[in-house]
Each structure stands twice: as C-alpha cells, then as structure tokens.
Scaffold this motif. Sequence first.
Motif, PDB file in Angstrom:
ATOM      1  N   CYS A 103      96.482  84.810 102.029  1.00 12.73           N
ATOM      2  CA  CYS A 103      96.602  85.128 103.465  1.00 12.73           C
ATOM      3  C   CYS A 103      95.870  86.437 103.737  1.00 12.73           C
ATOM      4  N   LEU A 104      95.834  86.834 105.009  1.00 11.97           N
ATOM      5  CA  LEU A 104      95.136  88.067 105.367  1.00 11.97           C
ATOM      6  C   LEU A 104      95.906  89.314 104.971  1.00 11.97           C
ATOM      7  N   ASN A 105      97.239  89.205 104.889  1.00  4.60           N
ATOM      8  CA  ASN A 105      98.016  90.389 104.517  1.00  4.60           C
ATOM      9  C   ASN A 105      99.320  89.990 103.824  1.00  4.60           C
ATOM     10  N   LEU A 106     100.086  90.988 103.423  1.00  2.00           N
ATOM     11  CA  LEU A 106     101.314  90.770 102.671  1.00  2.00           C
ATOM     12  C   LEU A 106     102.358  90.031 103.501  1.00  2.00           C
ATOM     13  N   LYS A 107     102.496  90.399 104.780  1.00  2.00           N
ATOM     14  CA  LYS A 107     103.518  89.752 105.616  1.00  2.00           C
ATOM     15  C   LYS A 107     103.283  88.255 105.719  1.00  2.00           C
ATOM     16  N   GLN A 108     102.038  87.860 105.908  1.00  2.00           N
ATOM     17  CA  GLN A 108     101.726  86.431 105.958  1.00  2.00           C
ATOM     18  C   GLN A 108     102.009  85.756 104.614  1.00  2.00           C
ATOM     19  N   ALA A 109     101.609  86.402 103.531  1.00  2.00           N
ATOM     20  CA  ALA A 109     101.795  85.818 102.199  1.00  2.00           C
ATOM     21  C   ALA A 109     103.275  85.622 101.886  1.00  2.00           C
ATOM     22  N   GLN A 110     104.088  86.616 102.192  1.00  3.66           N
ATOM     23  CA  GLN A 110     105.532  86.504 101.952  1.00  3.66           C
ATOM     24  C   GLN A 110     106.134  85.373 102.774  1.00  3.66           C
ATOM     25  N   LYS A 170      84.887  91.034 111.326  1.00  7.22           N
ATOM     26  CA  LYS A 170      86.335  91.213 111.210  1.00  7.22           C
ATOM     27  C   LYS A 170      87.097  89.998 111.718  1.00  7.22           C
ATOM     28  N   GLU A 171      86.594  89.355 112.776  1.00  8.99           N
ATOM     29  CA  GLU A 171      87.317  88.193 113.324  1.00  8.99           C
ATOM     30  C   GLU A 171      87.319  87.006 112.360  1.00  8.99           C
ATOM     31  N   LEU A 172      86.431  87.038 111.362  1.00 10.01           N
ATOM     32  CA  LEU A 172      86.406  85.992 110.343  1.00 10.01           C
ATOM     33  C   LEU A 172      87.166  86.412 109.085  1.00 10.01           C
ATOM     34  N   GLY A 173      87.890  87.522 109.186  1.00 11.74           N
ATOM     35  CA  GLY A 173      88.626  88.016 108.024  1.00 11.74           C
ATOM     36  C   GLY A 173      87.723  88.707 107.029  1.00 11.74           C
ATOM     37  N   ARG A 325      93.023  98.355 101.904  1.00  6.46           N
ATOM     38  CA  ARG A 325      92.510  98.297 103.285  1.00  6.46           C
ATOM     39  C   ARG A 325      93.020  99.483 104.096  1.00  6.46           C
ATOM     40  N   LYS A 326      94.297  99.804 103.922  1.00  6.58           N
ATOM     41  CA  LYS A 326      94.885 100.921 104.685  1.00  6.58           C
ATOM     42  C   LYS A 326      94.209 102.238 104.322  1.00  6.58           C
ATOM     43  N   GLN A 327      93.972 102.455 103.026  1.00  6.22           N
ATOM     44  CA  GLN A 327      93.329 103.695 102.604  1.00  6.22           C
ATOM     45  C   GLN A 327      91.902 103.799 103.126  1.00  6.22           C
ATOM     46  N   LEU A 328      91.234 102.661 103.271  1.00  2.00           N
ATOM     47  CA  LEU A 328      89.855 102.656 103.753  1.00  2.00           C
ATOM     48  C   LEU A 328      89.765 102.617 105.275  1.00  2.00           C
ATOM     49  N   GLY A 329      90.880 102.322 105.942  1.00  2.00           N
ATOM     50  CA  GLY A 329      90.882 102.264 107.400  1.00  2.00           C
ATOM     51  C   GLY A 329      90.488 100.922 107.978  1.00  2.00           C
ATOM     52  N   VAL A 330      90.767  99.829 107.231  1.00  2.00           N
ATOM     53  CA  VAL A 330      90.458  98.475 107.704  1.00  2.00           C
ATOM     54  C   VAL A 330      91.732  97.860 108.267  1.00  2.00           C
ATOM     55  N   HIS A 331      91.678  97.471 109.545  1.00  4.58           N
ATOM     56  CA  HIS A 331      92.877  96.978 110.222  1.00  4.58           C
ATOM     57  C   HIS A 331      92.585  95.635 110.898  1.00  4.58           C
ATOM     58  N   PHE A 332      93.421  94.635 110.606  1.00  2.98           N
ATOM     59  CA  PHE A 332      93.335  93.334 111.269  1.00  2.98           C
ATOM     60  C   PHE A 332      94.401  93.242 112.351  1.00  2.98           C
ATOM     61  N   GLU A 333      94.129  92.431 113.374  1.00  2.00           N
ATOM     62  CA  GLU A 333      95.118  92.239 114.439  1.00  2.00           C
ATOM     63  C   GLU A 333      96.445  91.721 113.892  1.00  2.00           C
ATOM     64  N   VAL A 334      96.379  90.845 112.871  1.00 11.24           N
ATOM     65  CA  VAL A 334      97.614  90.269 112.327  1.00 11.24           C
ATOM     66  C   VAL A 334      98.476  91.314 111.633  1.00 11.24           C
ATOM     67  N   ASP A 335      97.900  92.478 111.309  1.00  9.44           N
ATOM     68  CA  ASP A 335      98.700  93.534 110.692  1.00  9.44           C
ATOM     69  C   ASP A 335      99.784  94.046 111.629  1.00  9.44           C
ATOM     70  N   ASP A 336      99.575  93.835 112.944  1.00  9.56           N
ATOM     71  CA  ASP A 336     100.564  94.284 113.934  1.00  9.56           C
ATOM     72  C   ASP A 336     101.582  93.212 114.282  1.00  9.56           C
ATOM     73  N   GLN A 337     101.443  92.035 113.679  1.00  9.70           N
ATOM     74  CA  GLN A 337     102.324  90.925 114.005  1.00  9.70           C
ATOM     75  C   GLN A 337     103.381  90.733 112.919  1.00  9.70           C
ATOM     76  N   GLU A 338     104.477  90.070 113.313  1.00  3.98           N
ATOM     77  CA  GLU A 338     105.515  89.730 112.371  1.00  3.98           C
ATOM     78  C   GLU A 338     105.485  88.211 112.127  1.00  3.98           C
ATOM     79  N   PHE A 339     105.867  87.801 110.940  1.00  4.32           N
ATOM     80  CA  PHE A 339     105.844  86.380 110.578  1.00  4.32           C
ATOM     81  C   PHE A 339     107.211  85.993 110.032  1.00  4.32           C
ATOM     82  N   PRO A 340     107.693  84.805 110.421  1.00  2.00           N
ATOM     83  CA  PRO A 340     109.054  84.412 110.044  1.00  2.00           C
ATOM     84  C   PRO A 340     109.212  84.230 108.529  1.00  2.00           C
TER      85      PRO A 340
END
Length: 340
Positions: A103-110, A170-173, A325-340
Amino acid sequence: MTKTIRWGIVSAGKISHDFVNAVNSYPHKGDQQIIAVAARDKERATDFARLHNIPKVFDSYLDLAKSNDIDVAYIGALNPDHYNLAKLFLEHGKHVLCEKPLCLNLKQAQSLISFAEEKKLFLMEAVWSRFSPVYLAFEKEIQSGKLGDLKHVEVNFGVPIINVDRLRKKELGGSAILDIGIYTLQFAQFVFKDEPVKVTAVGNLNEDGVDIVQTVVLEYKDDRRAVLNVDARVKLWNNATVVGTKGRITIEEPFHFPDTFINAEGNIVKIPLHTSNIDYNFQNSAGLVFQSLEVSRCIRAGLLESPQMSHRESITLAKLEDTIRKQLGVHFEVDDQEFP
C-alpha cells in the motif's frame, strides 16, 4: 477450493505481462493456471489475453472480482490502486498477491492486512526477491555460521527511471523508495530479521515533491548496520554485500533477483532461471514464478500468509517507508486519511 489454483490478472501492464510470462513458461508450475485478465481498457486486456493464451477477458475489475472463475488475484496496478483493488477482491472472497509496495503507507497496509485476516483469505505483498533460489541458498550460507556474527549490509540500487511517470508523479504514487528502494529495505530485513532501532535518510526530491535519490542508514541492536543507496537518476552497481565477523557474501547484480552470488569461500555460484519465447520487460523476470508457487502452496495448506513474506514483514516495510518519506519531506494525500 478447486484442485487447480486459478489466477485472475488485475491490469495488463508491464509487470503483469512479466508475471504471466514467467508462470506460463515455467515447466514445473504444478496445478495452477491463469484463467482471466481484467483492465480498464478492454482492447488492451484482449490483446494481453491473446498474447498469453488467457481464456477470459473482463473490462471491469469488479466483474472479475465477482467471477467464480478465479481463486486468487494478482494485482499489478499502479501504487495508488493497490489498497482499493486488493480490498475489492478480498471482499469478493478472492485470495490476493499484490505488487509491492503493498500500500502507499502504513495505515493502509494495516487496514488491508486486518481485513484479509478477518475474511480468512490469503494476502501477500509480491516481494519476489524472497523466493529467489539465490536468496534461499544465501540464507543457508548465513545459517551455517560461515560468516560469523553479521555486522554490515551494503546495498545499491540505481536505474535511470527519473522520467518514468509511475516514479516521478506524486498522483501515481511516485517514489524511489517505494519503487526500487523497497528492494534494498527488504534485503536488509531479510538479513537482520528484526526492526531497526534508528533510521536516518538523506536525499533529494523532484519538482513534484517525489523522492528520486536517497541514502538510508538502518541501525540495529548489537551494533549492526545497513547502508542503502537508491538512485532513480543513474545506474549504480546494483549488488548487495553482507559482512560478518568471519567473512562476506556478495549478491551479484541484479541483487533484487539474482542468478549469481559469491559465497563465503569466495566461489561464484550460479543458479540460472528458465527461459521463455516471449520477451520480458524487466531483468530476470522469469523469477516471478517462484512467488506464484509460494502462493499456491500456502493456499493449498490453508495459510493466510507466507512464512517467507509475512504480514509482519509487510508492516515493517511500510513503517520504514513512511519514516523515510517523512524524513525526506514526501507527503501523499492518503497520509492525512484514516482507514478502517
């Protein structure tokens, strides 16, 4: 479960081509068959099916997910689609092998892993390196104690793909760490097994805020360290070296799926891959078949994850990717979202 493991291919892009070609051309693939392909472009899916002798074509991912023709889906779509597509097929009772990154980030993967476990369906991130015959031989060398205590890993992966849309937009991940850097991360984890106690990353971003080059230092307990160089601008010497208190092993280029390594005695060991009449898009893609064999084995055994590429491993990789990504300053829109 039917006797034959029936695959559905989700998207008709380059990596899907290589996966299907690897499976179809392998003489010892056992009782598994590629039954169907789906793509948003029906004509593209039809051409793909014709080339690979796939009997069924769908112009809708939903229709393929609903189909009773398949048992497991291989998802070769772009990074931003992994979460939703994997969830779609799990919702409809299909096992899933999803291209890396899971997935694009940890929240999605979990979220995705929890959903698969809830559904009691098999899910695996397609880190094909883990099933390389060279990796398995290399691990036996380590377990034999020939290297002594493992202390240092160095991995380089650089290919000039800076202008490829999937990496630069970025929109393509887009992200070098998610595209090629994940191979360096998984190698360090393959060797050291536990999570790093410290992660340090430096690198550069393009005009779209996408990471294109980085050096990552992973520090582990007991004074162990991995140094990873990732570059989407130039070709590096793409090998990996593991050094212990008694010796070293080098995995030759391409380290992410090699056919050659230099063992602890300094001898060159070659394990050739099978051939195909159809060209591949990527180097040594014939090795993609080994993850299909693992998926088939696990499904037949009633497993929900692979011991060689477990859910815990995917969570660890996602954590590392997020941190870098955080240390380098790379931010995706999904990083601001929550996933069930």
